[in-house]
Every structure is written in C-alpha cells, then in structure tokens.
Design a protein around this motif. Structure first.
Motif, PDB file in Angstrom:
ATOM      1  N   GLY A 145      75.255  65.438  91.307  1.00  0.00           N
ATOM      2  CA  GLY A 145      74.993  67.057  91.824  1.00  0.00           C
ATOM      3  C   GLY A 145      74.253  67.465  92.027  1.00  0.00           C
ATOM      4  N   ALA A 176      49.672  76.959  95.181  1.00  0.00           N
ATOM      5  CA  ALA A 176      50.743  77.691  95.311  1.00  0.00           C
ATOM      6  C   ALA A 176      51.878  77.303  94.555  1.00  0.00           C
ATOM      7  CB  ALA A 176      51.918  78.237  97.178  1.00  0.00           C
ATOM      8  N   GLY A 177      51.998  75.934  93.892  1.00  0.00           N
ATOM      9  CA  GLY A 177      52.492  75.516  93.290  1.00  0.00           C
ATOM     10  C   GLY A 177      52.929  73.880  93.439  1.00  0.00           C
ATOM     11  N   ARG A 197      69.670  72.615  95.836  1.00  0.00           N
ATOM     12  CA  ARG A 197      71.119  71.361  95.513  1.00  0.00           C
ATOM     13  C   ARG A 197      72.408  72.275  96.537  1.00  0.00           C
ATOM     14  NH1 ARG A 197      74.989  72.966  92.756  1.00  0.00           N
ATOM     15  NH2 ARG A 197      75.558  71.671  92.588  1.00  0.00           N
ATOM     16  N   PRO A 202      68.123  84.217 101.236  1.00  0.00           N
ATOM     17  CA  PRO A 202      65.994  84.420 101.924  1.00  0.00           C
ATOM     18  C   PRO A 202      65.247  84.180 101.393  1.00  0.00           C
ATOM     19  CG  PRO A 202      67.151  85.850 102.424  1.00  0.00           C
ATOM     20  CD  PRO A 202      67.771  85.270 101.166  1.00  0.00           C
ATOM     21  N   ASP A 203      65.341  83.834 100.112  1.00  0.00           N
ATOM     22  CA  ASP A 203      64.372  83.371  98.590  1.00  0.00           C
ATOM     23  C   ASP A 203      63.623  82.161  98.587  1.00  0.00           C
ATOM     24  OD1 ASP A 203      66.663  82.297  98.061  1.00  0.00           O
ATOM     25  OD2 ASP A 203      66.404  82.558  96.048  1.00  0.00           O
ATOM     26  N   SER A 206      61.445  81.263 102.263  1.00  0.00           N
ATOM     27  CA  SER A 206      59.978  82.397 101.683  1.00  0.00           C
ATOM     28  C   SER A 206      58.863  81.521 100.762  1.00  0.00           C
ATOM     29  CB  SER A 206      59.962  83.669 100.802  1.00  0.00           C
ATOM     30  OG  SER A 206      60.590  84.796 101.729  1.00  0.00           O
ATOM     31  N   ARG A 210      55.542  79.552 101.166  1.00  0.00           N
ATOM     32  CA  ARG A 210      54.579  80.054 100.561  1.00  0.00           C
ATOM     33  C   ARG A 210      53.536  78.668  99.931  1.00  0.00           C
ATOM     34  NH1 ARG A 210      58.364  82.670  97.143  1.00  0.00           N
ATOM     35  NH2 ARG A 210      57.416  80.570  95.290  1.00  0.00           N
ATOM     36  N   ARG A 237      70.685  85.456 107.555  1.00  0.00           N
ATOM     37  CA  ARG A 237      69.799  85.906 107.326  1.00  0.00           C
ATOM     38  C   ARG A 237      68.462  84.518 106.705  1.00  0.00           C
ATOM     39  NH1 ARG A 237      69.800  90.703 103.662  1.00  0.00           N
ATOM     40  NH2 ARG A 237      70.662  92.086 105.154  1.00  0.00           N
ATOM     41  N   ARG A 240      67.438  83.223 110.215  1.00  0.00           N
ATOM     42  CA  ARG A 240      66.629  84.149 111.029  1.00  0.00           C
ATOM     43  C   ARG A 240      65.275  84.082 110.435  1.00  0.00           C
ATOM     44  NH1 ARG A 240      68.377  88.945 110.984  1.00  0.00           N
ATOM     45  NH2 ARG A 240      66.481  89.469 110.571  1.00  0.00           N
ATOM     46  N   ASP A 244      61.825  82.383 112.140  1.00  0.00           N
ATOM     47  CA  ASP A 244      60.761  83.862 112.583  1.00  0.00           C
ATOM     48  C   ASP A 244      59.228  82.785 111.725  1.00  0.00           C
ATOM     49  OD1 ASP A 244      61.791  85.860 113.047  1.00  0.00           O
ATOM     50  OD2 ASP A 244      62.336  86.636 111.510  1.00  0.00           O
ATOM     51  N   HIS A 245      59.260  82.241 111.191  1.00  0.00           N
ATOM     52  CA  HIS A 245      58.302  81.118 110.275  1.00  0.00           C
ATOM     53  C   HIS A 245      57.693  80.101 110.570  1.00  0.00           C
ATOM     54  CE1 HIS A 245      57.844  85.211 107.892  1.00  0.00           C
ATOM     55  NE2 HIS A 245      58.950  84.074 106.523  1.00  0.00           N
TER      56      HIS A 245
END
Lengths: 257, 257
Positions: A145, A176-177, A197, A202-203, A206, A210, A237, A240, A244-245
């Motif tokens: 899992g 960027a990784g 998982r 929001p993180d 982002s 990146r 959030r 959204r 936006d991106h």
DNA sequence: TAATCTATTTCGGTA
DNA sequence: TACCGAAGTAGATTA
C-alpha cells in the motif's frame, strides 16, 4: 532479567550490564529529562518508561501519545552512573532514608552522539523497574500500500493513467530532482507523473510544478510538458493550484480494488 | 507488577487487568505482527517489545531503530485473548508440552480504531515478560529552538530581517494559506516572510512562492510583493529556486548566540 | 557526509 | 471533522 524496586546502585549495575551485553534495556521510574542539541528541552519529574536499544537509540515514553516525549536516534553511546545531588558531596553517610543507596541521590542515563552534537540525559530519583531483554529477530517487515506499489500498478498497466501513456523511465533525473515516472502520451508529448499514496495538499502540486518547470528548461524545447499528479484524491486548495499551474490529476490508489 | 516467563493464560489475565486499570502495559516475547488499515503489513516471528498505553496507543519495538516496527495511534481499543491454533480446536487436552497453558497456543493483542479503520494484531507464541505500570506524570515538556522562537526573535528585533522592516501581522491569511510574518519594508513594499528553524530545501521555497503568488493576486495590485525566506541556511537547489523565483533569503537561527 | 523525498509519518491548530 | 503546516521529524536512497 528484571529487578523490581531496586536500589539506585543495583539498578545502575543492572543497566550497565545490559548495555554491555547489547541487550534492550528498559527502566521505569520517576525522572526528569533534559535534551540539548538540534533544539533543547526539559521536563520536570514524572513517572516514565525509558528504553535503551543496543543500536544506540533511546526512547522516553509517558503514558500518552504514540511519540516519545524525548528520544535519541540510533548511533548514540549510552552511559549510566549514579550521582549525588549538590550539598552531599562528602563520603560520610548522613542519609538515613536509604540503606543500600546511601551514597546515591540519582541514577543518570546519558545518550550522546555527534553530527549533530546532541545529548539526552534522564535523571531518575526513583526506579521502579529495570529489565534487560536479549532476543533474536531475523525477520523483516513486509509492507504494502506504499507509493512503490502505486508505481508498479501504473507500470504494469499504463492505461490506468490514460490510454496511450507509455512509461519511459522511473526516477528520471532533472535539474529539480528525480521524477517518479517519465513518459509520453498518445500524441508523443512528454509526461511527468508525480505519485502520492494518499490524499494530497498544495505541497505535492508545487513539487510536480518544479519538475515540469525543470524538464521544460532541461529539454530546452518549446514543446510543453504535461504534469500529472496521481493520488487517491486532492484537497480543495491543491485542486485550485493544479488548475492555476495547468497540471492534471488522476485518481488512483496504491492497491487495486 | 511484573510476571517473568508466565504461561500464556496468566499473561493474558495480567494484561487484561492492566488494560482495565488504565495502566501502561508492556509485553516482551516471540510474536508475529499484522497490520491492516491505511496500508497493510506482516512480520514473521521474532522477539519484540510491545507497549500498550491507556490512551489507546500501541507500539511494537524491535532491538533496532528509533521508530517502532509496527504501531497504532492513540484512540484505539486494546483487546487481549488466548487463542488456539487451527487443528487443535477440540477441548480435550492432548498437548503434553505445556502444563498450565494446555489450551492456549497463542496470546493475541489487538488494537483497533475507526476513522480510519485500522487494526494491529500481535500474536505471541511465547511471552518472556509482562509488566504493568501505574504512575503519575503531571509535567509537560518545555522546548526551545523552534520556529516559534525564530518568529519571536524577529518580532522583537525586526532589523534582524533588514533595516526598515515593519511586521504587521503573523499568521496572516491568504488564499494559499497563512503567512508566517506579513509586513512592509523601508520603501513600504509588502513583504512576506517564511520561517524555518533549520536548513531548508526546495519545498520551503515553493511554499513561499505560493504565498507570494496568492498575495499578489489577493491584493490585485500590480505592486510586487517581496518574499523572504528566513532560515539558518539553504541547500544549493533551493538557492537556485530562490533566484529563479525572485525570492530572497536571510540567514537567521531560532536562538541567538 | 549531504541532499532529497517518502511516511501506516505524528502532532497541533484552526475553520 | 478535514485541512494545513511544523517537527529535535525518522528512514531510505543516491551522489
């Protein structure tokens, strides 16, 4: 090996022996705890459960919470000694309260490591139990899992992402990784997939952004790169932010059914 | 209260009593562990230390690692019972290996909760020790060197950020979330400050970027918003991201000197 | 060793 | 209760 209500000196000896023998040592009693290192902390006296592991880890548990109130990571050196409080530094025994521990006011456990430099000190004024455990544990946990399972699911059946998706690489490096899954869609556009998982905020959006930015730059082509977030669900959030991106979302769980 | 090398039935009774009395209960012995919930896991037999807390938390520790190999968060119901293995379901006692535990093949601990639905099951084939601890712990931890300390430091001496900085609010809400410190600079430009107690990577830069974006949109003014990341240091990739996004960095630690 | 990211993250705060 | 972000996060992996 267990001692109940031991004198501090006896407790000290048993603990030292347990550490020496690379046993798992537990101590329960009334203690204060001080930590100094990445941050610093203190806690006044209370009854707590302390565990010293042979790999150098130390854990101080109260009767509440999943997390220890104080701890030290593996790699520490454990030390134990008996201490006298200030003002009773002389050798003559004027303490009539205790018989066998006339000279000990406290039992101290210290666990120290470097990189980073940090020290945990547990000072017992009363020990209710000391135990040492020697056992064997050869087996390792099998877990399912996870994000890795989600990745396998998509690699085995790329259409779960979308019809025409072709995975080309996992952990593909960008400036960027590393990207979770890198591939192309039915129209041969580059696709970056970020896996989570569980429900994401929001993180994660982002993070995907990146990677898309980096890849567009790395490829220095003007062809745009699609970014797809794969997770069971997203928060409002995050949703959204995705819009936006100009990023996309596919709902998928780590395990089928 | 401690039992050493108890029979499974005696162990069961002692554990049940400890749970009932809201004591902290520990069990050491040879066991398998299964978890089913947010993920699922199993581990084959080994000698491990299990702790059941009165708040419903459960921890299974091996002799390695700071983290438990299995666990359950506070809020669970603990249950304990003796079980027979399959194939010995009859009541007649043909087992000559044990005297007092003729009917018990295993001691089972279960910790269950809902939201999310998950269950931890520890099955002991041998118990080496059972202990129950009742104590008092009134005091709470005091911790310093946190992000909150860093915030206080800047609020008390805004010039640490830069000359002319004026904090206007903390935790100011934006459409992307709450900003750590919101203020203006010497030229009266809006400043968003994101605080981190330790060295930061790309994630913190993205976070700051989200806040700056949101604030520029929320204020619907064309005046640009400055974003300043405050932390002891940044990684190389984070530094490049800062530059790419036109954000700034100020080196500051949570505690002075 | 440092950097990056996952995690059954846990935990606290807030709407 | 869900969401959001901090944490002495820990742990794994890779450069």
């Amino acid at each position: 090996m267990t001692l109940e209500q031991p004198g501090l000196e006896d407790a000290c000896e048993a603990i030292a022996d347990g550490i020496e023998r690379e046993a798992l040592v537990t101590v329960f009693g009334r203690c204060t705890v001080d930590y100094e290192g990445r941050a610093s902390s203190t806690i006044e006296a209370g009854d707590r459960h302390v565990m010293l592991k042979p790999d150098g880890a130390a854990l101080v548990h109260t009767d509440e919470g999943q997390q220890p109130v104080n701890w030290q990571p593996p790699g520490c050196e454990h030390e134990v000694y008996c201490d006298r409080a200030k003002g009773s530094e002389t050798d003559d025994d004027t303490d009539v309260d205790s018989d066998r521990d006339a000279n000990a006011d406290a039992l101290v456990l210290e666990s120290v490591r470097s990189t980073p430099e940090e020290r945990l000190r547990v000072r017992f004024q009363r020990v209710l139990q000391v135990s040492t455990f020697s056992g064997t544990d050869e087996n390792e946990l099998t877990l399912s899992g996870t994000e890795e399972d989600l990745r396998q699911r998509i690699l085995e059946e790329p259409a779960l992402l979308e019809a025409g998706f072709t995975p080309l690489a996992t952990e593909r490096e960008t400036s960027a990784g590393a990207v979770d899954i890198y591939g192309t869609d039915a129209a041969n556009r580059t696709v970056v997939v970020e896996l989570k998982r569980r429900r994401v905020g929001p993180d994660a959006v982002s993070q995907l952004r990146r990677y898309v930015d980096a890849l567009e730059r790395d490829l220095h082509a003007d062809a745009d790169v699609r970014g797809i977030l794969v997770a069971p669900s997203v928060t409002g959030r995050a949703d959204r932010l995705l819009v936006d991106h100009g990023l996309e979302f596919v709902s998928l769980e780590p395990t089928g059914e």
